[in-house]
Write an enzyme that holds these catalytic residues in place. Structure first.
Site, PDB file in Angstrom:
ATOM      1  N   THR A 101       0.638  -1.165  -0.038  1.00 48.91           N
ATOM      2  CA  THR A 101       0.048  -0.007   0.082  1.00 48.91           C
ATOM      3  C   THR A 101       0.787   1.265   0.122  1.00 48.91           C
ATOM      4  O   THR A 101       0.579   2.235  -0.744  1.00 48.91           O
ATOM      5  CB  THR A 101      -0.780   0.053   1.173  1.00 48.91           C
ATOM      6  N   THR A 102       1.871   1.251   0.885  1.00 48.16           N
ATOM      7  CA  THR A 102       2.627   2.612   1.011  1.00 48.16           C
ATOM      8  C   THR A 102       3.437   2.729  -0.246  1.00 48.16           C
ATOM      9  O   THR A 102       3.965   3.704  -0.514  1.00 48.16           O
ATOM     10  CB  THR A 102       3.638   2.159   2.353  1.00 48.16           C
ATOM     11  N   TYR A 149     -13.474  -3.028  -2.855  1.00 49.43           N
ATOM     12  CA  TYR A 149     -14.632  -2.628  -3.560  1.00 49.43           C
ATOM     13  C   TYR A 149     -15.600  -3.751  -4.326  1.00 49.43           C
ATOM     14  O   TYR A 149     -16.880  -3.485  -3.651  1.00 49.43           O
ATOM     15  CB  TYR A 149     -13.916  -1.886  -4.933  1.00 49.43           C
ATOM     16  N   TYR A 206      -3.068 -10.002   4.341  1.00 48.58           N
ATOM     17  CA  TYR A 206      -3.137  -8.698   4.576  1.00 48.58           C
ATOM     18  C   TYR A 206      -4.597  -8.315   4.948  1.00 48.58           C
ATOM     19  O   TYR A 206      -5.456  -8.266   4.003  1.00 48.58           O
ATOM     20  CB  TYR A 206      -2.453  -7.802   3.381  1.00 48.58           C
ATOM     21  N   ARG A 246      -9.282   0.215   4.612  1.00 47.37           N
ATOM     22  CA  ARG A 246      -9.058   0.662   3.576  1.00 47.37           C
ATOM     23  C   ARG A 246      -9.947  -0.074   2.390  1.00 47.37           C
ATOM     24  O   ARG A 246     -10.076   0.217   1.302  1.00 47.37           O
ATOM     25  CB  ARG A 246      -7.453   0.486   3.043  1.00 47.37           C
ATOM     26  N   LYS A 297      -0.564 -10.405   8.456  1.00 42.82           N
ATOM     27  CA  LYS A 297      -0.448  -8.985   8.462  1.00 42.82           C
ATOM     28  C   LYS A 297      -1.674  -8.401   9.038  1.00 42.82           C
ATOM     29  O   LYS A 297      -2.703  -8.197   8.040  1.00 42.82           O
ATOM     30  CB  LYS A 297       0.101  -8.139   7.232  1.00 42.82           C
ATOM     31  N   ILE A 341       5.217  -5.167   9.913  1.00 37.10           N
ATOM     32  CA  ILE A 341       5.338  -4.594   8.604  1.00 37.10           C
ATOM     33  C   ILE A 341       5.059  -3.222   8.654  1.00 37.10           C
ATOM     34  O   ILE A 341       3.708  -2.807   8.899  1.00 37.10           O
ATOM     35  CB  ILE A 341       4.730  -5.446   7.219  1.00 37.10           C
TER      36      ILE A 341
END
Length: 294
Positions: A46-47, A109, A135, A140, A163, A205
């Site tokens: 993501t980052t 989504y 994850y 999000r 995660k 993480i």
């Protein structure tokens, strides 16, 4: 249980130019992380802004990172998405490029049922020889992996890590209980690393490791080596800065912080926009207090 890493893995921010990836700066970031004891490198998470990177860019970043890391620490490739067929292609690509493991986020989504989550992640695990970290970041994605789903998924021999970024400690406790050590538990939130370690977690993480890699490594190492008091003190000390990394949507604050430290991170890609001046000033002041900038 297969453990990909113990300690702190950095969720690496991707440096861009106006028309692509800044590979010179990416190499600098990789060396900065390794020289400051980061235990693993996550790229295209993501980052790293993979949702606005082309497949070619993701391919090149994974390939470059594997080559420049040269086996010194594990390279984990983010391959998650909401199109299972596309995720399978990405997973196979990452394996071919030499990644050591995969990080796969829940589909977003279009979402899915619990049965859909199980089918999706099992399909990813079946398509590759690489170990996989699940994850969970419902804030999000709008999708949560509940403990019962974790329990079933962790029976797959390729699914070896979790995660957890739900920030729901009650759920995470139950996840640790029902998985029973079948998968390594990693914190996905820098502000509660030590609580997850107390449940048998293996590390974090980390977004914050982009700017404080040695600190995050040391905090986890202290805990794992038995100095829980030192680790707890470090967690409490760093939480104001960890929380500041989310004063706007990640990775806007951390990329701004990296620029303030002199890294050539380039632009954010729309729909992400630059940090507000008020927040830049607040972030700068806080970073000064932590000795990160003058």
């Amino acid at each position: 249980m297969t453990t990909i890493f113990k300690g702190s893995a950095v969720a690496l921010s991707t440096p861009f130019t106006d028309n692509g990836v800044n590979f010179n700066e990416l190499e600098r970031l990789i060396e900065f992380q390794i020289s400051n004891d980061t235990d693993a490198l996550l790229v295209c998470g993501t980052t790293g802004e993979p949702s606005t990177m082309s497949m070619e860019e993701q391919h090149d970043v994974i390939k470059f990172s594997v080559e420049k890391t040269d086996g010194r620490i594990p390279v984990i490739a983010g391959v998650g998405g909401n199109n299972t067929a596309h995720v399978l292609t990405s997973a196979k690509m990452a394996q071919d490029l030499g990644a050591d493991a995969l990080l796969a986020v829940t589909p977003y989504y279009n979402k899915c049922s619990n049965a859909g989550l199980i089918a999706h992640f099992n399909a990813v695990a079946d398509c590759t020889d690489l170990p996989i970290i699940l994850y969970n970041v419902p804030g999000r994605t709008g999708v949560n992996i509940c403990p019962a789903v974790y329990q079933e998924l962790c029976c797959h021999d390729k699914i070896v890590g979790i995660k957890e970024a739900s920030a729901n400690i009650s759920q995470i406790v139950e996840v640790a209980r029902v998985t029973g050590g079948k998968a390594a538990l990693y914190s996905g939130n820098d502000d509660h690393v030590v609580p997850l370690l107390s449940l048998g977690g293996m590390g974090v993480i980390s977004v914050l490791a982009n700017i404080m890699p040695k600190y995050m490594h040391n905090m986890v190492t202290n805990y794992l080596e038995g100095d829980t008091k030192a680790a707890c003190d470090m967690q409490l000390e760093i939480n104001p800065l960890a929380n500041a990394m989310f004063m706007e949507v990640n990775p806007i604050p951390v990329k701004t912080a990296m620029r303030l430290m002199g890294f050539q991170m380039g632009p954010l890609r729309l729909p992400l926009t630059e940090m507000s001046q008020t927040n830049i000033e607040a972030l700068s002041k806080l970073m000064q207090q932590y000795g990160l900038i003058g």
